[in-house]
Every structure is written in structure tokens, then in C-alpha cells.
Design a protein around this motif. Structure first.
Motif, mmCIF file in Angstrom:
data_model
loop_
_atom_site.group_PDB
_atom_site.id
_atom_site.type_symbol
_atom_site.label_atom_id
_atom_site.label_comp_id
_atom_site.label_asym_id
_atom_site.label_seq_id
_atom_site.Cartn_x
_atom_site.Cartn_y
_atom_site.Cartn_z
ATOM 1 N N ARG A 32 0.852 -1.171 0.000
ATOM 2 C CA ARG A 32 0.000 0.000 0.000
ATOM 3 C C ARG A 32 0.897 1.233 0.000
ATOM 4 O O ARG A 32 1.681 1.440 0.915
ATOM 5 C CB ARG A 32 -0.909 -0.009 1.208
ATOM 6 N N GLY A 33 0.793 2.000 -1.032
ATOM 7 C CA GLY A 33 1.686 3.130 -1.191
ATOM 8 C C GLY A 33 1.291 4.294 -0.308
ATOM 9 O O GLY A 33 0.192 4.345 0.226
ATOM 10 N N PRO A 34 2.203 5.235 -0.167
ATOM 11 C CA PRO A 34 1.939 6.384 0.684
ATOM 12 C C PRO A 34 0.913 7.318 0.048
ATOM 13 O O PRO A 34 0.763 7.381 -1.167
ATOM 14 C CB PRO A 34 3.291 7.063 0.789
ATOM 15 N N VAL A 35 0.214 8.070 0.867
ATOM 16 C CA VAL A 35 -0.759 9.027 0.373
ATOM 17 C C VAL A 35 -0.927 10.096 1.442
ATOM 18 O O VAL A 35 -0.745 9.834 2.625
ATOM 19 C CB VAL A 35 -2.095 8.320 0.041
ATOM 20 N N VAL A 36 -1.211 11.300 1.015
ATOM 21 C CA VAL A 36 -1.403 12.405 1.960
ATOM 22 C C VAL A 36 -2.771 13.014 1.714
ATOM 23 O O VAL A 36 -3.154 13.253 0.575
ATOM 24 C CB VAL A 36 -0.306 13.477 1.780
ATOM 25 N N PHE A 37 -3.535 13.239 2.771
ATOM 26 C CA PHE A 37 -4.852 13.846 2.669
ATOM 27 C C PHE A 37 -4.854 15.218 3.329
ATOM 28 O O PHE A 37 -4.109 15.458 4.263
ATOM 29 C CB PHE A 37 -5.907 12.997 3.392
ATOM 30 N N ARG A 84 -6.086 -3.968 15.578
ATOM 31 C CA ARG A 84 -6.876 -2.806 15.960
ATOM 32 C C ARG A 84 -8.295 -3.183 16.390
ATOM 33 O O ARG A 84 -8.850 -2.603 17.312
ATOM 34 C CB ARG A 84 -6.944 -1.858 14.765
ATOM 35 N N ASP A 127 -4.774 3.443 8.500
ATOM 36 C CA ASP A 127 -4.370 4.093 9.743
ATOM 37 C C ASP A 127 -3.330 5.140 9.401
ATOM 38 O O ASP A 127 -2.284 4.814 8.851
ATOM 39 C CB ASP A 127 -3.780 3.073 10.711
ATOM 40 N N ALA A 142 -1.513 11.865 6.847
ATOM 41 C CA ALA A 142 -0.625 11.149 5.940
ATOM 42 C C ALA A 142 -0.622 9.665 6.236
ATOM 43 O O ALA A 142 -0.563 9.245 7.388
ATOM 44 C CB ALA A 142 0.795 11.697 6.065
ATOM 45 N N PHE A 143 -0.695 8.892 5.185
ATOM 46 C CA PHE A 143 -0.421 7.462 5.295
ATOM 47 C C PHE A 143 0.959 7.242 4.686
ATOM 48 O O PHE A 143 1.144 7.441 3.484
ATOM 49 C CB PHE A 143 -1.475 6.646 4.552
ATOM 50 N N PRO A 144 1.936 6.883 5.487
ATOM 51 C CA PRO A 144 3.313 6.885 4.990
ATOM 52 C C PRO A 144 3.682 5.667 4.170
ATOM 53 O O PRO A 144 4.804 5.570 3.690
ATOM 54 C CB PRO A 144 4.132 6.926 6.278
ATOM 55 N N GLY A 145 2.770 4.744 3.975
ATOM 56 C CA GLY A 145 3.137 3.487 3.323
ATOM 57 C C GLY A 145 3.396 2.443 4.385
ATOM 58 O O GLY A 145 3.372 2.735 5.576
#
Lengths: 331, 471
Positions: free
Chosen positions: A9-14, A134, B400, B415-418
Motif C-alpha cells: 500500500r503506497g503512501p498518500v497524503v490527505f 486494531r 491508519d 498522511a499514510f506513509p506506506g
């Protein structure tokens, strides 16, 4: 380089106002006014009893049927005699039926509450093995909140915990924090109860005139101790629940070899010569007191919604030493 | 062999004995905060001090949990020749209206934190009442740390090593100008100061380029070239490795080789040895901070370099079980914590993985320390927690995330850093695609609630490092 076994799962910024962002991390409701009744997470496993069970059920059914039939006949006969008598009889029968029902419901709920605590403990163990779990973490936390929601005596410590829960690094630490803030005071209370009971048993055994009497009293006291400990951690079992708890405690003790260890231990504690010199009665008193300690500590482990992780496990030896000292002072 | 090789251990033993005498009244523990440049040593020390002085956020430190912790204050450090750790301005930076991280450390500094606590044991409580534990910590530029391995090297060996390293990318590319110049020189020729200066300058340029964000390499020696402190321009800092050449003898003090070699030795004597002797040879506890995330951002070559650098570095310390003979044998580091810093930059669910990564990266040094009898542990921590947990969805899948203000922005982002790899063997060659570990600013209003700075697992770390001394 190894080939990726599954797509990463690659990084993403919201942005915070992105609709993809889930509003807030789901904080478990911490107010008592949620109105939700405690429900068991897992239904109690069905009991398998075979033919004997069938026999017992059939006999019980017959007895109930007999009583019911007799009562019905009695009430009918009373009505034949006079309306007033009949009404009284019917009212009494109704009271008996309703009381029985309420008692049964209460017992069942006490039972379920104990199971509920077992479930929380199991969830906590899962979180402990893997902090990334979780689902287990959120549920354990929510269930803990619910378990103690109706406890005014814990309001203060729970408020303190809620104030600090955001500090915890992850789910595991959050449970550790809960243990630290909320369960530690309960541990202390449970240990006090154990100490009190153990002393009382010991003294009573030492001075009681008949052996049969002190066996009876000791068992009664230990059962009371169990209920007190269970209630302290939020279990509040009924009579049947307490008996089943007692059975589990005794099984645990037997497995750990705790029942036999009492004698040699008393010997250690009193010092070799001392045990021989003091009266047999006093020796028996100490042994019975120690039994109460063991029962109490085993009950703590069974009734506590979280395993001992952060707080030290109560030490039978220390508690026993304390009790023996107290006894020496008194006798 | 030099005279100091013999006298140093003796001096060390003497120092230890003096401290033992002092220790009859107060316990003193020297905590070595070890980490390369940018690993977060200064912030770690600052947050540690702030949190111990306001122990409201350390529930997992036993002394605090048992309410035996009374107070902690900064006291004058024992070593008058070293500047004081500038705690006040570091904390001011983190707590400013526009919070920012303290600037990178340029010189060595020291502090002593005295902790007053009640012993747990009934007997000791009756004997002493409350007791004091002195915690001595040294802060220093991380660049200097990698000088320690030089102590065991000769100039010729070191030169060969450097040139061997430079055969691989990205060093090959970065070091080209310097290697070209150094290759054109004749080691047996006469030494000319200007040539030497130019060579040293080119070598320093190469080190700087290798440290910069693109490459993010760790194994950069000598460290003072990058952070000279007050020795800038002195002869001890003006040399460079020379291409190894077999067959001819580099005799004579006046040849280029001879000059470089003598300066290398001078560097070791004047710079490295005192640094090591005064600050590292007498540690009791050690925390090794590693910034795994930034290294991962830079790719596998950077990770491999970090691994080599840390292995070489940790070889210089003496872990082992503390023994009652220690006044004779010298001190031993009996607990070492290997910590991945900046854990707040990844969501909590990945913390375990981060700790495992550090465990894998530092497996050899850890194993060695454990073999020698020291207790070792790995942990993912953040001295100052700059982010909060958050959740987002992408393509129906829950992610998360962490929420914080990036260092190069003004507004908070989520941010989801991977996903961190399960081990270093699984790092994607094109790591740039797989991870994006952003850097975040310190949180606004940190510690204004009268408790310590928010952190991640600092209390667990403290419990491991000094918890047993607060019993």
C-alpha cells in the motif's frame, strides 16, 4: 530483490477536509449514559452432559411440573372454598413464580458478566501479542469502558485515565495505562479483602471447638471472598456464578499444586520448632488462612478483566507472611 | 603503541574509583545517548529532562506509577570544562509559538539531572529516607561519533577502506572530483601545504554531498570535517586519505604520504581520543538512537551504509555485565536500548514493525552485547510526539494514518506513509515509491498542560534504562 508477495500500500497524503478522512479516531464512549445493557460477546458454550444430564433435566422437569400442578390444584381448591382464600393463594403463587424468575435472570446475568470479563481478558491477550490488531484493541477498550461505566467509586480514576488515554503510544500501552490507573486501586482493594478473610479464617479455625464447624465456616468465608473479589472487578456473580467460580479456582489451585503446598509453607513461615511447639489448632488456623490467600489470589487472576502485566501479580508468599505476622501478634 | 594507550586505562580506573567514593552517598549513572547526526539525540535529551521534571506523562515508569518519584532538577554538571547542555533554549524552540526543532548540535555539552525518589525496599527507605540518583548525559554532534572506529585504524588501512567504499554508487559518483585530484598526486613526492589543503577541501565536499538528503549516507569519516567545532582550519583537520599503492615504501616525514599520515595520527590523538576517553569510556547505560525512516526514504544503499556504520561504531563500546570488580576492570555498559526514533511518524499499528526493523538492522551488535552479558532491548519511540492518530479511507480500504503539521507547510495534513517492510531484505529498490515518511513540526502547545512533552514510549525507555536504579 525479492518479488513482492502482495501489492504494497503506497503512501498518500490527505487534507483534513478530504471526505476520505474518517472524522475522528473512534473513541469509545466514556460516559455512563449510553444505556446499553452489557451483552456477552460470546455465548456460553453449550454443555454436554450425556445421559446423566438428560436424567437430571427430566427429574428437574418433573419436580417443577409436580410443584406447578400441585400449586394449581391447591389454588383451584382454595377458590372452590372461598374467593378470598383463592385470591391469596393465587397471589402467593404469583409472587413465588416472579421471584424465581427474577432470581434466575439475575443468576444468568451474573454468569454472563463473568464470561464477559473472560472475553475482555482474551481480547487483551490478543492485543498484547500484536499491538496492530486494531479490532481487538478497540473492542477491548470499549468493553472495559462499558464494564466500569456504572461504577461511581471509579469515576475519579476513570476520568484520570480518560484524560491520559491519548498519551498512550499504542493499543498495548493504552491497556497498560488502564491497568495502571483503574485496576491498580481495585487490586489493592481485592488484596485487602483477601488479608481480612485470611486472618478471620485463621483466627476462627484456631479457636473453633469443632472441626466440622470450622470447615463449614472456612468454606463459607472463602465463597464470600470470591464474591467480594468478583464484585470488586465488576463481575457481581450470583450464587451459581460464585459456585462455578469456586470450582474454577479450585481447579486452578489443584493444577498449580497450591492446595498441598500450604502445610510445608506454614512450617517455613513459623520456623521449624515453632510449628511443632504451638498447638495443632494454631497450625491448622494458619493453614486455613493460607488457603484463603491462595483462593483469593487465584480468584483475582480469574476475575480481573486484564491479565497482570503492568501491575505486579500478587505474591502469595508476601501476603501469607504478613498474615502469619498478624496472627502471631494476636495469639 | 603510544604511552597514552597505557595511561588512559589507568586514568579511567582512577576516575572510576573517585566516583565510587562519591557514589557511597549518591548514585550516579552515565547515560550514553548514541546516535548519528539527525537521529534525534538533542530532542531525546530535552524531552527526557522535561518529562522527568514534570512526571505527568510517565505512567509506565515504575517509580512514577508507585508514587515514589519525588522530583528531578538540573544541577551543575561534574565536569567544569564542558559547556552546559542548553536545555532552556532547546525547550523554548519546541514550545515556541511557531514550534520548531532545535538546531543541529555543533559542540559537545553535558548535563546532570538529579532525581529524588523513595526506594521501594522498606529497609532502604528506613535507612536513607529518599535517595538521589544523578543522571549524567552528554550531547554532541552525531558526526563525531563515527570517529571512534578510527582509533583502531592505521592510516594505510583507513585509506584503503575509503577507496574501496568509493567504488560503489552513490559514493563513486560523489567522490569523483576528489579521487581524481588525489590520484594525480604522488604520495612519495614532497608535501606542499596548498596541495594538502585542496585535497582536504575536496574530500570534505565529498563528505558533505554524501550526507545531503539525496544520498543520506552514514559512514562518513572523519566526523570533524563535517562539524569542525572550534578546530576549523587546524592542521589536525587538514588531511585526506590517499590512494593505496602497493610496492613502494612511504618513508620519510616530508613526503605527502608521511604528512597525511602524521596528521591522521594527530587527529586521533588530539581530537578522537580525548572525546572517547572523556565521554564514552565510562558509560553505564546506553541508548542507541537510529532514524530508520529517513534512511528508508533514501533507499537500500543508504540502509546498507547505516548498518555498516552502526556495526563499526558499536564495536567501540564495552557492553557486558557490571561486575563487583568494576573498579579494577573499568565500567561496563550493562543495558543497551536500541531505539528507532520518530516513531510518531508512522501509525501506532506499525510501531512493532519499526522496532523489529531496528532489531534486524542492528542484529550483530545487539547479539554481541547480549553475549557479553548486557541486557538489550529494541523499541520504537518518539521523544516528542508530533502527530496524532487519524484514519482515512482509500478505495474503500481503511488506512491508519498520522495527522500533523509538516515541517515545510503550515496546515495539518493526514498522511499514510506506506507500509514498513517486514525486514530489510524486503526493501524495494525503488523505495521512493513505496514510502513517504514526512517530517512534522513539534506539536503546538506541547507541555502547556503542566505535564511533560507528549512522547511515544519514552516512559518505557526510561524504565528500561534507569528503572532498576530507581527501585
Amino acid at each position: 530483490m525479492t518479488t513482492a508477495t502482495r501489492p504494497k500500500r503506497g503512501p498518500v497524503v490527505f487534507r483534513p477536509d478530504d471526505p476520505a478522512v474518517v472524522p475522528a479516531p473512534p473513541q469509545p464512549q466514556d460516559e455512563s449514559g449510553t444505556g446499553a445493557e452489557v451483552t456477552p460477546i460470546v455465548a456460553p458454550p453449550p454443555r454436554r452432559r450425556g445421559l446423566l444430564g438428560l436424567l437430571a433435566a427430566a427429574v428437574a422437569g418433573l419436580v417443577v411440573l409436580g410443584f406447578g400442578y400441585d400449586t394449581a390444584l391447591l389454588v383451584a381448591a382454595l377458590f372452590d372454598d372461598s374467593i378470598a382464600l383463592g385470591t391469596i393463594g393465587a397471589a402467593l403463587a404469583a409472587v413465588v413464580a416472579v421471584t424465581l424468575l427474577v432470581l434466575t435472570v439475575r443468576e444468568v446475568r451474573g454468569f454472563l458478566r463473568l464470561r464477559h470479563i473472560d472475553d475482555i481478558r482474551r481480547l487483551a491477550e490478543r492485543v498484547h501479542a500484536d499491538a496492530a490488531d486494531r479490532a481487538a484493541a478497540d473492542r477491548a477498550m470499549a468493553e472495559l469502558d462499558r464494564l466500569y461505566a456504572g461504577r461511581p467509586d471509579l469515576d475519579w480514576v476513570r476520568a484520570r485515565f480518560n484524560e491520559r488515554r491519548a498519551d498512550a503510544a499504542d493499543a498495548r500501552d493504552r491497556l497498560a495505562l488502564f491497568e495502571q490507573e483503574v485496576l491498580r486501586p481495585l487490586d489493592a482493594r481485592a488484596q485487602q479483602a483477601i488479608g481480612r478473610t485470611a486472618q478471620a479464617t485463621a483466627v476462627f479455625t484456631a479457636i473453633s471447638p469443632f472441626v466440622a464447624l470450622d470447615i463449614l465456616i472456612t468454606s463459607w468465608r472463602n465463597l464470600g471472598l470470591l464474591r467480594e473479589i468478583a464484585a470488586c472487578y465488576g463481575g457481581r456473580p450470583g450464587l451459581a456464578g460464585s459456585l462455578s467460580l469456586m470450582r474454577r479456582v479450585l481447579v486452578n489451585l489443584a493444577l498449580a499444586g497450591g492446595l498441598q503446598a500450604g502445610d510445608s509453607f506454614a512450617h517455613d513461615m513459623l520456623g521449624g520448632g515453632m510449628a511443632a511447639r504451638v498447638s495443632t489448632r494454631l497450625g491448622e488456623g494458619v493453614v486455613n488462612g493460607l488457603l484463603s490467600v491462595r483462593v483469593g489470589v487465584a480468584a483475582m487472576k480469574l476475575c480481573r478483566p486484564l491479565p497482570f502485566d503492568r501491575a505486579p501479580e500478587p505474591n502469595v508468599r508476601d501476603m501469607a507472611a504478613h498474615i502469619v505476622n498478624e496472627l502471631r501478634k494476636r495469639l | 603503541m603510544k604511552l597514552t594507550d597505557f595511561t588512559d586505562p589507568i586514568g579511567r580506573v582512577f576516575d572510576d574509583m573517585v566516583e565510587t567514593a562519591e557514589g557511597l552517598f549518591e548514585t550516579t549513572v552515565r547515560l550514553g545517548v548514541t546516535g548519528l547526526s539527525g537521529a534525534g539525540k538533542t530532542v531525546f535529551i530535552t524531552s527526557l529532562v522535561h518529562n522527568l521534571m514534570r512526571p505527568g506523562r510517565l505512567p509506565l515508569l515504575d517509580a512514577v506509577a508507585d508514587e515514589r518519584f519525588e522530583a528531578a532538577i538540573l544541577r551543575p554538571q561534574p565536569d567544569p570544562g564542558v559547556p552546559r547542555f542548553d536545555y532552556e533554549s532547546h525547550i523554548a524552540a519546541v514550545q515556541a509559538n511557531a514550534p520548531h526543532w532545535p538546531e543541529s548540535t555543533r559542540r559537545i555539552s553535558q548535563l546532570r539531572l538529579s532525581i529524588r525518589y523513595q526506594p521501594r525496599s522498606f529497609v532502604r527507605r528506613q535507612l536513607y529516607g529518599s535517595t538521589t540518583l544523578n543522571l549524567d548525559i552528554v550531547d554532541y554532534p552525531g558526526e563525531w561519533l563515527l570517529d571512534l572506529p578510527l582509533l583502531g585504524r592505521r592510516f594505510a588501512d583507513w585509506s584503503r577502506e575509503v577507496f574501496e567504499m568509493c567504488e560503489h554508487e552513490p559514493r563513486r559518483r560523489l567522490s569523483a572530483p576528489w579521487r581524481e585530484y588525489a590520484g594525480s598526486l604522488s604520495p612519495d613526492g614532497p608535501a606542499d601545504e596548498l596541495t594538502v589543503q585542496r585535497c582536504a577541501a575536496l574530500y570534505t565536499d565529498y563528505l558533505r554531498a554524501a550526507r545531503a538528503d539525496g544520498a543520506r549516507l552514514s559512514r562518513l569519516q572523519p566526523g570533524r570535517f563535517l562539524m569542525p567545532g572550534d578546530l576549523d582550519g587546524s592542521p589536525a583537520l587538514t588531511f585526506s586519505p590517499l590512494p593505496p599503492s602497493d610496492g613502494h615504501r612511504h618513508g620519510g616525514r616530508h613526503t605527502l604520504w608521511g604528512l597525511m599520515e602524521s596528521r591522521f595520527e594527530a587527529y586521533k590523538d588530539v581530537v578522537v581520543r580525548p572525546f572517547f576517553r572523556d565521554h564514552f569510556a565510562r558509560l553505564d547505560r546506553q541508548v542507541v538512537l537510529v532514524d530508520v525512516l529517513r534512511t528508508l526514504n533514501a533507499g537500500p544503499a543508504s540502509v546498507a551504509d547505516l548498518r555498516a556504520a552502526m556495526a563499526e561504531l558499536l564495536d567501540c563500546f564495552r557492553p557486558g555485565r557490571a561486575s563487583w570488580l568494576w573498579p579494577l576492570l573499568g565500567r561496563r555498559i550493562d543495558r543497551v536500548l536500541f531505539a528507532a526514533t520518530k516513531a510518531d511518524h508512522v501509525p501506532p499499528g506499525q510501531h512493532d514493525r519499526l522496532a523489529e526493523l531496528v532489531g534486524g538492522l542492528l542484529f550483530d551488535p545487539m547479539n554481541r552485547a547480549a553475549f557479553l552479558g548486557a541486557e538489550v532491548e529494541t523499541m520504537a519511540l518518539a521523544a516528542v510526539r508530533a502527530t496524532r492518530e487519524a484514519r482515512a479511507r482509500r478505495d474503500g480500504e481503511a488506512l491508519d494514518c498520522v495527522e500533523g503539521v509538516p515541517t515545510d507547510g503550515d496546515a495539518a495534513v493526514i498522511a499514510f506513509p506506506g507500509e514498513l517492510p517486514a525486514s530489510f531484505a524486503e526493501i524495494d529498490p525503488d523505495a521512493a515509491e513505496a514510502y513517504n515518511f514526512m517530517t512534522f513540526r513539534p506539536p503546538a502547545g506541547a507541555g502547556r498542560d503542566g505535564r511533560g512533552l507528549p512522547h511515544v514510549r519514552l516512559d518505557r525507555a526510561l524504565q528500561f534504562l534507569i528503572g532498576d536504579l530507581l527501585e
